[in-house]
Design a protein around this motif. Structure first.
Motif, PDB file in Angstrom:
ATOM      1  N   LEU A   7     -31.451  27.663 -88.302  1.00  0.00           N
ATOM      2  CA  LEU A   7     -31.510  28.816 -88.943  1.00  0.00           C
ATOM      3  C   LEU A   7     -32.639  29.025 -89.723  1.00  0.00           C
ATOM      4  O   LEU A   7     -33.111  28.310 -90.616  1.00  0.00           O
ATOM      5  N   GLY A   8     -33.316  30.502 -89.836  1.00  0.00           N
ATOM      6  CA  GLY A   8     -34.650  30.426 -90.113  1.00  0.00           C
ATOM      7  C   GLY A   8     -35.903  29.701 -89.531  1.00  0.00           C
ATOM      8  O   GLY A   8     -36.736  29.176 -90.163  1.00  0.00           O
ATOM      9  N   ALA A   9     -35.682  29.835 -88.172  1.00  0.00           N
ATOM     10  CA  ALA A   9     -36.510  29.169 -87.387  1.00  0.00           C
ATOM     11  C   ALA A   9     -37.915  29.493 -87.336  1.00  0.00           C
ATOM     12  O   ALA A   9     -38.816  28.757 -86.917  1.00  0.00           O
ATOM     13  N   SER A  10     -38.274  30.730 -87.944  1.00  0.00           N
ATOM     14  CA  SER A  10     -39.624  31.107 -88.163  1.00  0.00           C
ATOM     15  C   SER A  10     -40.297  30.558 -89.106  1.00  0.00           C
ATOM     16  O   SER A  10     -41.470  30.755 -89.426  1.00  0.00           O
ATOM     17  N   GLY A  11     -39.430  29.828 -90.036  1.00  0.00           N
ATOM     18  CA  GLY A  11     -40.130  29.195 -91.272  1.00  0.00           C
ATOM     19  C   GLY A  11     -41.234  27.982 -90.954  1.00  0.00           C
ATOM     20  O   GLY A  11     -41.014  27.319 -89.950  1.00  0.00           O
ATOM     21  N   GLN A  15     -40.875  25.539 -87.980  1.00  0.00           N
ATOM     22  CA  GLN A  15     -41.753  25.261 -86.772  1.00  0.00           C
ATOM     23  C   GLN A  15     -42.438  24.074 -86.456  1.00  0.00           C
ATOM     24  O   GLN A  15     -42.637  23.610 -85.131  1.00  0.00           O
ATOM     25  N   TRP A  16     -42.334  22.967 -87.376  1.00  0.00           N
ATOM     26  CA  TRP A  16     -42.999  21.716 -86.923  1.00  0.00           C
ATOM     27  C   TRP A  16     -41.759  21.048 -86.284  1.00  0.00           C
ATOM     28  O   TRP A  16     -41.704  20.246 -85.435  1.00  0.00           O
ATOM     29  N   ASP A  23     -39.232  21.145 -75.402  1.00  0.00           N
ATOM     30  CA  ASP A  23     -39.283  20.979 -74.090  1.00  0.00           C
ATOM     31  C   ASP A  23     -38.438  19.354 -73.913  1.00  0.00           C
ATOM     32  O   ASP A  23     -38.758  18.919 -72.644  1.00  0.00           O
ATOM     33  N   ARG A  24     -38.037  19.027 -74.823  1.00  0.00           N
ATOM     34  CA  ARG A  24     -36.964  17.674 -74.620  1.00  0.00           C
ATOM     35  C   ARG A  24     -35.912  18.144 -73.722  1.00  0.00           C
ATOM     36  O   ARG A  24     -35.048  19.009 -73.672  1.00  0.00           O
ATOM     37  N   PRO A  25     -35.681  17.324 -72.521  1.00  0.00           N
ATOM     38  CA  PRO A  25     -34.612  17.493 -71.623  1.00  0.00           C
ATOM     39  C   PRO A  25     -33.125  17.149 -72.213  1.00  0.00           C
ATOM     40  O   PRO A  25     -32.172  17.506 -71.615  1.00  0.00           O
ATOM     41  N   ASP A  26     -33.289  16.504 -73.500  1.00  0.00           N
ATOM     42  CA  ASP A  26     -31.822  16.082 -74.020  1.00  0.00           C
ATOM     43  C   ASP A  26     -31.581  17.075 -75.018  1.00  0.00           C
ATOM     44  O   ASP A  26     -30.606  16.648 -75.846  1.00  0.00           O
ATOM     45  N   THR A  27     -32.256  18.091 -75.487  1.00  0.00           N
ATOM     46  CA  THR A  27     -31.958  19.001 -76.444  1.00  0.00           C
ATOM     47  C   THR A  27     -32.074  20.510 -75.964  1.00  0.00           C
ATOM     48  O   THR A  27     -32.939  20.732 -75.059  1.00  0.00           O
ATOM     49  N   ALA A  28     -31.143  21.292 -76.518  1.00  0.00           N
ATOM     50  CA  ALA A  28     -31.118  22.783 -76.482  1.00  0.00           C
ATOM     51  C   ALA A  28     -30.996  23.281 -77.715  1.00  0.00           C
ATOM     52  O   ALA A  28     -30.401  23.211 -78.523  1.00  0.00           O
ATOM     53  N   LEU A  29     -32.206  24.255 -78.050  1.00  0.00           N
ATOM     54  CA  LEU A  29     -32.456  24.656 -79.077  1.00  0.00           C
ATOM     55  C   LEU A  29     -31.869  26.178 -79.287  1.00  0.00           C
ATOM     56  O   LEU A  29     -32.125  27.146 -78.244  1.00  0.00           O
ATOM     57  N   THR A  30     -31.242  26.492 -80.227  1.00  0.00           N
ATOM     58  CA  THR A  30     -31.041  27.927 -80.612  1.00  0.00           C
ATOM     59  C   THR A  30     -31.818  28.512 -81.846  1.00  0.00           C
ATOM     60  O   THR A  30     -31.501  27.774 -82.701  1.00  0.00           O
ATOM     61  N   LEU A  31     -32.665  29.300 -81.690  1.00  0.00           N
ATOM     62  CA  LEU A  31     -33.523  29.586 -82.854  1.00  0.00           C
ATOM     63  C   LEU A  31     -33.179  31.079 -83.412  1.00  0.00           C
ATOM     64  O   LEU A  31     -33.310  32.214 -82.664  1.00  0.00           O
ATOM     65  N   LEU A  32     -32.415  30.861 -84.618  1.00  0.00           N
ATOM     66  CA  LEU A  32     -32.161  32.218 -85.249  1.00  0.00           C
ATOM     67  C   LEU A  32     -33.343  32.739 -85.913  1.00  0.00           C
ATOM     68  O   LEU A  32     -33.548  32.078 -87.019  1.00  0.00           O
ATOM     69  N   VAL A  33     -33.831  33.792 -85.865  1.00  0.00           N
ATOM     70  CA  VAL A  33     -34.949  34.270 -86.901  1.00  0.00           C
ATOM     71  C   VAL A  33     -34.344  35.650 -87.354  1.00  0.00           C
ATOM     72  O   VAL A  33     -33.916  36.545 -86.420  1.00  0.00           O
ATOM     73  N   ARG A  34     -34.752  35.988 -88.654  1.00  0.00           N
ATOM     74  CA  ARG A  34     -34.479  37.412 -88.917  1.00  0.00           C
ATOM     75  C   ARG A  34     -35.509  38.466 -88.869  1.00  0.00           C
ATOM     76  O   ARG A  34     -35.075  39.701 -88.454  1.00  0.00           O
ATOM     77  N   ASN A  35     -36.734  38.014 -88.675  1.00  0.00           N
ATOM     78  CA  ASN A  35     -37.727  39.127 -88.358  1.00  0.00           C
ATOM     79  C   ASN A  35     -38.510  38.484 -86.825  1.00  0.00           C
ATOM     80  O   ASN A  35     -39.317  37.838 -86.794  1.00  0.00           O
ATOM     81  N   THR A  40     -43.606  33.869 -82.067  1.00  0.00           N
ATOM     82  CA  THR A  40     -45.312  33.455 -81.705  1.00  0.00           C
ATOM     83  C   THR A  40     -45.396  33.767 -80.207  1.00  0.00           C
ATOM     84  O   THR A  40     -46.497  33.629 -79.419  1.00  0.00           O
ATOM     85  N   SER A  41     -44.168  34.043 -79.327  1.00  0.00           N
ATOM     86  CA  SER A  41     -44.367  34.072 -77.967  1.00  0.00           C
ATOM     87  C   SER A  41     -44.669  32.750 -77.171  1.00  0.00           C
ATOM     88  O   SER A  41     -44.769  32.567 -75.951  1.00  0.00           O
ATOM     89  N   ASN A  42     -44.584  31.700 -77.933  1.00  0.00           N
ATOM     90  CA  ASN A  42     -45.023  30.132 -77.489  1.00  0.00           C
ATOM     91  C   ASN A  42     -43.733  29.529 -77.694  1.00  0.00           C
ATOM     92  O   ASN A  42     -43.916  28.383 -77.899  1.00  0.00           O
ATOM     93  N   GLU A  43     -42.656  30.079 -77.823  1.00  0.00           N
ATOM     94  CA  GLU A  43     -41.299  29.324 -78.112  1.00  0.00           C
ATOM     95  C   GLU A  43     -41.089  28.542 -76.839  1.00  0.00           C
ATOM     96  O   GLU A  43     -41.456  28.815 -75.750  1.00  0.00           O
ATOM     97  N   PRO A  44     -40.607  27.111 -77.069  1.00  0.00           N
ATOM     98  CA  PRO A  44     -40.467  26.275 -76.056  1.00  0.00           C
ATOM     99  C   PRO A  44     -39.432  26.611 -75.053  1.00  0.00           C
ATOM    100  O   PRO A  44     -38.445  27.560 -75.181  1.00  0.00           O
ATOM    101  N   GLY A  45     -39.399  25.898 -73.742  1.00  0.00           N
ATOM    102  CA  GLY A  45     -38.530  26.394 -72.761  1.00  0.00           C
ATOM    103  C   GLY A  45     -37.231  26.109 -72.845  1.00  0.00           C
ATOM    104  O   GLY A  45     -36.420  26.438 -72.287  1.00  0.00           O
ATOM    105  N   ASN A  46     -36.988  24.880 -73.836  1.00  0.00           N
ATOM    106  CA  ASN A  46     -35.286  24.610 -74.045  1.00  0.00           C
ATOM    107  C   ASN A  46     -35.076  25.408 -75.155  1.00  0.00           C
ATOM    108  O   ASN A  46     -34.037  25.136 -75.989  1.00  0.00           O
TER     109      ASN A  46
END
Length: 212
Positions: A7-11, A15-16, A23-35, A40-46
């Motif tokens: 939550l607040g994934a653009s902070g 970002q770090w 792109d870790r095969p053992d993780t799936a990310l859901t990135l919630l951003v308000r704006n 960045t258009s470079n968000e990872p494939g996972n």
């Protein structure tokens, strides 16, 4: 597979964390951003992107479904309301593990001249952060609270931790260091359960942050 809602994934700290988990095969990310302009258009494939606000109950409920860990990188004068919304959504969805970033100074735990300077500079703004911490600690969730020192942009990982109830150390810490701690907790969810941690760069004492 670990499903992580950020939550607040653009902070800048988030970002770090995203970079560490990219792109870790053992993780799936859901990135919630308000704006969406902060994407960045470079968000990872996972990762999948959700646009919205944590105070949108329907959206947060949908984003929470199937998650294992929630990492909140939020701020604002309504942070306590945001925290309560996150707690309610987690409890409704049966999600137990929460990592939440707050601020130094919420317990008046910063000693000396730096503590006095910190209170004078941001003391009035810390009330919603303290209320958020209190709500999370009373929630019954498996939480880790993170209270960073004043944040800097140096590309380094160098930090130490102080538990709640002990005087805060140092004055500054890099955003990358805080992200490193959070990524480690995400990948080892039993680490620092129930902990409320100050985070600072060692041996950087002073009356105020060096960049102020």
């Amino acid at each position: 597979m670990i499903n992580i809602l950020i939550l607040g994934a653009s902070g800048q700290i988030a970002q770090w964390v995203v970079k560490a988990l990219a792109d870790r095969p053992d993780t799936a990310l859901t990135l919630l951003v308000r704006n969406p302009k902060k994407l960045t258009s470079n968000e990872p494939g996972n990762a999948r992107i959700v646009i919205g606000n944590v105070l949108d109950k329907k959206l947060l409920k949908q984003a929470m479904a199937g998650q294992d860990i929630v990492y909140a990188n939020l701020t604002g004068e309504d942070l306590d309301k945001q925290a309560k919304a996150v707690i309610a959504a987690m409890q409704a969805a049966g999600v137990r593990r929460l990592i939440f970033v707050l601020s130094l100074g919420i317990y008046d735990e910063v000693p000396g001249k730096f503590g006095a300077w910190n209170r004078a500079t941001i003391g009035e703004d810390l009330r919603p952060f303290r209320l958020a911490a209190d709500a999370i600690e009373a929630s019954g969730l498996q939480y880790t609270l993170v209270r960073p020192a004043w944040l800097m942009d140096e590309d380094e990982v160098d930090y130490e931790l102080t538990p709640k109830g002990e005087p805060f150390k140092g004055t500054v810490v890099s955003r990358r260091s805080v992200g490193d701690l959070i990524a480690k907790v995400i990948l080892s969810p039993d680490l620092h359960v129930g902990a409320n941690l100050g985070v600072n760069k060692p041996n950087i004492d002073g009356d105020k942050p060096y960049f102020m």
